[in-house]
Design a protein around this motif. Structure first.
Motif, mmCIF file in Angstrom:
data_model
loop_
_atom_site.group_PDB
_atom_site.id
_atom_site.type_symbol
_atom_site.label_atom_id
_atom_site.label_comp_id
_atom_site.label_asym_id
_atom_site.label_seq_id
_atom_site.Cartn_x
_atom_site.Cartn_y
_atom_site.Cartn_z
ATOM 1 N N LEU A 1 -6.083 -8.937 -16.894
ATOM 2 C CA LEU A 1 -4.989 -8.361 -16.122
ATOM 3 C C LEU A 1 -4.777 -6.903 -16.518
ATOM 4 C CD1 LEU A 1 -2.342 -11.240 -16.269
ATOM 5 C CD2 LEU A 1 -3.881 -10.663 -14.375
ATOM 6 N N THR A 2 -4.260 -6.123 -15.580
ATOM 7 C CA THR A 2 -3.952 -4.733 -15.853
ATOM 8 C C THR A 2 -2.752 -4.323 -15.004
ATOM 9 O OG1 THR A 2 -4.897 -2.501 -16.012
ATOM 10 C CG2 THR A 2 -5.488 -3.792 -14.060
ATOM 11 N N THR A 3 -2.274 -3.127 -15.232
ATOM 12 C CA THR A 3 -1.135 -2.635 -14.451
ATOM 13 C C THR A 3 -1.641 -1.940 -13.186
ATOM 14 O OG1 THR A 3 -1.105 -0.483 -15.551
ATOM 15 C CG2 THR A 3 0.157 -2.258 -16.588
ATOM 16 N N LEU A 4 -0.711 -1.562 -12.340
ATOM 17 C CA LEU A 4 -1.047 -0.916 -11.070
ATOM 18 C C LEU A 4 -1.221 0.599 -11.197
ATOM 19 C CD1 LEU A 4 1.296 -2.824 -8.635
ATOM 20 C CD2 LEU A 4 -1.114 -2.415 -8.203
ATOM 21 N N HIS A 5 -0.986 1.149 -12.393
ATOM 22 C CA HIS A 5 -0.928 2.604 -12.529
ATOM 23 C C HIS A 5 -2.178 3.315 -12.001
ATOM 24 C CE1 HIS A 5 2.086 1.414 -15.708
ATOM 25 N NE2 HIS A 5 2.749 2.268 -14.979
ATOM 26 N N THR A 6 -3.363 2.811 -12.360
ATOM 27 C CA THR A 6 -4.593 3.518 -11.997
ATOM 28 C C THR A 6 -4.817 3.530 -10.486
ATOM 29 O OG1 THR A 6 -5.602 2.945 -14.112
ATOM 30 C CG2 THR A 6 -7.082 3.658 -12.357
ATOM 31 N N ILE A 7 -4.703 2.365 -9.834
ATOM 32 C CA ILE A 7 -4.980 2.379 -8.392
ATOM 33 C C ILE A 7 -3.843 3.056 -7.621
ATOM 34 C CG2 ILE A 7 -6.494 0.369 -8.471
ATOM 35 C CD1 ILE A 7 -4.251 -1.231 -7.127
ATOM 36 N N ALA A 8 -2.623 3.004 -8.160
ATOM 37 C CA ALA A 8 -1.525 3.712 -7.496
ATOM 38 C C ALA A 8 -1.814 5.201 -7.471
ATOM 39 C CB ALA A 8 -0.203 3.435 -8.212
ATOM 40 N N LEU A 9 -2.313 5.730 -8.590
ATOM 41 C CA LEU A 9 -2.655 7.142 -8.657
ATOM 42 C C LEU A 9 -3.830 7.464 -7.729
ATOM 43 C CD1 LEU A 9 -2.138 9.851 -10.359
ATOM 44 C CD2 LEU A 9 -4.208 9.173 -11.550
ATOM 45 N N ALA A 10 -4.859 6.603 -7.753
ATOM 46 C CA ALA A 10 -6.034 6.841 -6.914
ATOM 47 C C ALA A 10 -5.663 6.826 -5.431
ATOM 48 C CB ALA A 10 -7.103 5.778 -7.202
ATOM 49 N N VAL A 11 -4.881 5.822 -5.024
ATOM 50 C CA VAL A 11 -4.492 5.705 -3.617
ATOM 51 C C VAL A 11 -3.645 6.899 -3.194
ATOM 52 C CG1 VAL A 11 -3.104 4.365 -1.992
ATOM 53 C CG2 VAL A 11 -4.694 3.196 -3.534
ATOM 54 N N THR A 12 -2.713 7.311 -4.044
ATOM 55 C CA THR A 12 -1.857 8.458 -3.713
ATOM 56 C C THR A 12 -2.684 9.721 -3.535
ATOM 57 O OG1 THR A 12 0.023 7.510 -4.907
ATOM 58 C CG2 THR A 12 0.065 9.885 -4.505
ATOM 59 N N ASN A 13 -3.605 9.966 -4.461
ATOM 60 C CA ASN A 13 -4.437 11.164 -4.371
ATOM 61 C C ASN A 13 -5.325 11.152 -3.134
ATOM 62 O OD1 ASN A 13 -4.431 13.205 -6.786
ATOM 63 N ND2 ASN A 13 -4.122 11.218 -7.737
ATOM 64 N N LEU A 14 -5.940 10.024 -2.854
ATOM 65 C CA LEU A 14 -6.843 9.944 -1.703
ATOM 66 C C LEU A 14 -6.073 9.946 -0.396
ATOM 67 C CD1 LEU A 14 -9.445 7.394 -3.119
ATOM 68 C CD2 LEU A 14 -9.692 9.866 -2.868
ATOM 69 N N ASP A 15 -4.870 9.388 -0.425
ATOM 70 C CA ASP A 15 -4.016 9.402 0.765
ATOM 71 C C ASP A 15 -3.666 10.844 1.138
ATOM 72 O OD1 ASP A 15 -2.356 8.306 2.815
ATOM 73 O OD2 ASP A 15 -0.611 8.636 1.558
ATOM 74 N N HIS A 16 -3.362 11.648 0.132
ATOM 75 C CA HIS A 16 -3.076 13.068 0.389
ATOM 76 C C HIS A 16 -4.295 13.789 0.962
ATOM 77 C CE1 HIS A 16 0.403 12.999 -2.751
ATOM 78 N NE2 HIS A 16 0.759 12.519 -1.582
ATOM 79 N N GLY A 17 -5.474 13.269 0.638
ATOM 80 C CA GLY A 17 -6.701 13.870 1.163
ATOM 81 C C GLY A 17 -7.100 13.335 2.517
ATOM 82 N N ALA B 1 3.351 -1.774 -0.476
ATOM 83 C CA ALA B 1 4.655 -1.864 -1.150
ATOM 84 C C ALA B 1 4.497 -2.151 -2.642
ATOM 85 C CB ALA B 1 5.503 -2.944 -0.491
ATOM 86 N N ASP B 2 3.406 -2.822 -3.024
ATOM 87 C CA ASP B 2 3.191 -3.146 -4.439
ATOM 88 C C ASP B 2 3.023 -1.897 -5.298
ATOM 89 O OD1 ASP B 2 3.285 -5.879 -3.966
ATOM 90 O OD2 ASP B 2 1.125 -6.019 -3.605
ATOM 91 N N LEU B 3 2.538 -0.823 -4.689
ATOM 92 C CA LEU B 3 2.264 0.394 -5.445
ATOM 93 C C LEU B 3 3.538 1.019 -5.997
ATOM 94 C CD1 LEU B 3 -0.448 2.016 -3.155
ATOM 95 C CD2 LEU B 3 -0.776 0.541 -5.142
ATOM 96 N N ASP B 4 4.664 0.633 -5.450
ATOM 97 C CA ASP B 4 5.958 1.130 -5.945
ATOM 98 C C ASP B 4 6.616 0.151 -6.903
ATOM 99 O OD1 ASP B 4 5.778 3.434 -4.328
ATOM 100 O OD2 ASP B 4 6.461 2.276 -2.594
ATOM 101 N N THR B 5 5.840 -0.855 -7.342
ATOM 102 C CA THR B 5 6.373 -1.868 -8.260
ATOM 103 C C THR B 5 5.628 -1.770 -9.587
ATOM 104 O OG1 THR B 5 6.655 -3.293 -6.331
ATOM 105 C CG2 THR B 5 6.944 -4.323 -8.485
ATOM 106 N N PRO B 6 6.089 -0.934 -10.499
ATOM 107 C CA PRO B 6 5.335 -0.653 -11.720
ATOM 108 C C PRO B 6 5.151 -1.852 -12.643
ATOM 109 C CG PRO B 6 7.546 0.295 -11.839
ATOM 110 C CD PRO B 6 7.350 -0.173 -10.443
ATOM 111 N N ASP B 7 6.021 -2.887 -12.525
ATOM 112 C CA ASP B 7 5.919 -4.036 -13.425
ATOM 113 C C ASP B 7 4.894 -5.064 -12.959
ATOM 114 O OD1 ASP B 7 7.851 -2.979 -15.066
ATOM 115 O OD2 ASP B 7 9.501 -4.024 -14.066
ATOM 116 N N LYS B 8 4.402 -4.930 -11.752
ATOM 117 C CA LYS B 8 3.448 -5.910 -11.216
ATOM 118 C C LYS B 8 2.106 -5.804 -11.931
ATOM 119 C CE LYS B 8 1.150 -7.280 -6.901
ATOM 120 N NZ LYS B 8 1.569 -8.694 -6.881
#
Length: 338
Positions: free
Chosen positions: A12-28, A44-51
């Motif tokens: 298991l891992t946190t959402l931090h890495t893919i949240a950052l990747a998705v945000t950066n690529l979304d801006h692109g 919506a999960d990307l805004d849930t840091p505890d997931k």
């Protein structure tokens, strides 16, 4: 059934890495839905840091990103944007540490919170310090991407911690130069050595004793308590499973049975079997997991014929390996290799 054998399904891992990747690529301009397709992660999960998510879900997003962008150097560019704050409470605790060495020791002691697919270690030899990334055993087709992401994100973290744009002395990579090899020196600002014995980010060892500009002992102490709680959550299953897997991984060519593993771990076979039952698994299932992990690596990363791979996995007959691999993956070894 087959996917549960994969190491990326178990961790298991946190959402931090893919949240950052998705945000950066979304801006692109890359669509978020396309990046998350098939991962089981909603926007919506990307805004849930505890997931918490599995590594398999994260790897699916990475594979989607590579397919969508068609950028072979994506791992390099994403890693350079992975600032220390992307690691949540661990990142902020590192920032509050006394020295760079303290911050790195903290991170390496809580590697599950880094979400890395590698076993990280800090080595010092003379004037050079090395952050070594070894032991990758996840999706073989993402080896280069994940190696790039790991080492460049480590560089970004070093720069964030020190508050200065330091340059590595060199970067070592265990694979052959990819087609975009020319991008490495340009993006990393240092010599790059391919075909090395291990992946490593190398830098001036004197930096380890440098005090961090945001050091704060009270914040660091509080953050450490939170890291310990989250670490326990990510590693809730007993480490005896990993001990068994590690023993099997080093002894696949020999006769592997529960009794010999129990002796190696200084436990009785009966106790070990009872423990596995409580965790809803079995010795044969763990043996299948290790064999499947190793088979995928050998099929993708080597040109060994199938019969030699079967031997390395401890099969006396190639046909037995073929049948097992078909059961694990849903396809034959030859088809998987293509």
């Amino acid at each position: 059934m087959a996917t549960s054998l994969l190491p990326e399904e178990r961790a298991l891992t946190t959402l931090h890495t893919i949240a950052l990747a998705v945000t950066n690529l979304d801006h692109g301009g890359t669509d978020r839905e396309r990046l998350l397709e098939g991962s089981g992660v909603a926007c919506a999960d990307l805004d849930t840091p505890d997931k918490l998510i599995s590594h398999a879900q994260e790897l699916r997003v990475f594979a989607n990103a590579l397919a969508a962008t068609r950028d072979p150097a994506l791992g390099l560019s994403l890693g350079l944007r992975m600032h220390v704050s992307a690691y949540g409470i661990l990142g902020y605790t590192m920032l509050a540490s006394r020295t760079l060495r303290d911050a790195l020791v903290l991170a390496l002691g809580h590697s599950a919170l880094l979400g890395t697919y590698f076993k990280l270690s800090l080595e010092v030899e003379g004037p050079e310090a090395r952050l070594v990334a070894a032991g990758y055993r996840y999706a073989p087709e993402l080896t280069v991407f994940n190696s790039e992401l790991c080492l460049t994100s480590l560089l970004t973290v070093l720069q964030d911690l020190l508050g200065s744009l330091i340059r590595p002395t060199r970067v070592c990579l265990s694979y052959r130069p990819p087609l975009h090899a020319a991008s490495y020196e340009q993006m990393l600002g240092c010599p790059v050595e391919f075909g090395a014995s291990s992946n490593a980010l190398c830098f001036d060892a004197a930096l380890l004793e440098r005090g961090l500009p945001l050091a704060d002992p009270v914040t660091c102490h509080y953050g450490l308590q939170q890291c310990l709680k989250l670490d326990a959550q990510l590693n809730s299953r007993h480490d005896v499973l990993d001990q068994i897997r590690q023993h099997l991984a080093g002894n696949l060519r020999e006769s592997c049975d529960l009794d010999s593993v129990a002796r190696q771990l200084h436990r009785s076979e009966r106790t070990l079997r009872r423990h596995l039952q409580r965790l809803n698994t079995s010795f044969q299932r763990l043996l299948d997991e290790v064999r499947y992990d190793k088979a995928r690596q050998l099929l993708v990363q080597t040109d060994l014929p199938i019969y030699l791979i079967a031997e390395q996995l401890g099969y006396s007959e190639t046909a037995s390996f073929r049948h097992a691999f078909q059961r694990w993956s849903g396809q034959s070894p030859s088809l998987y290799r293509r």
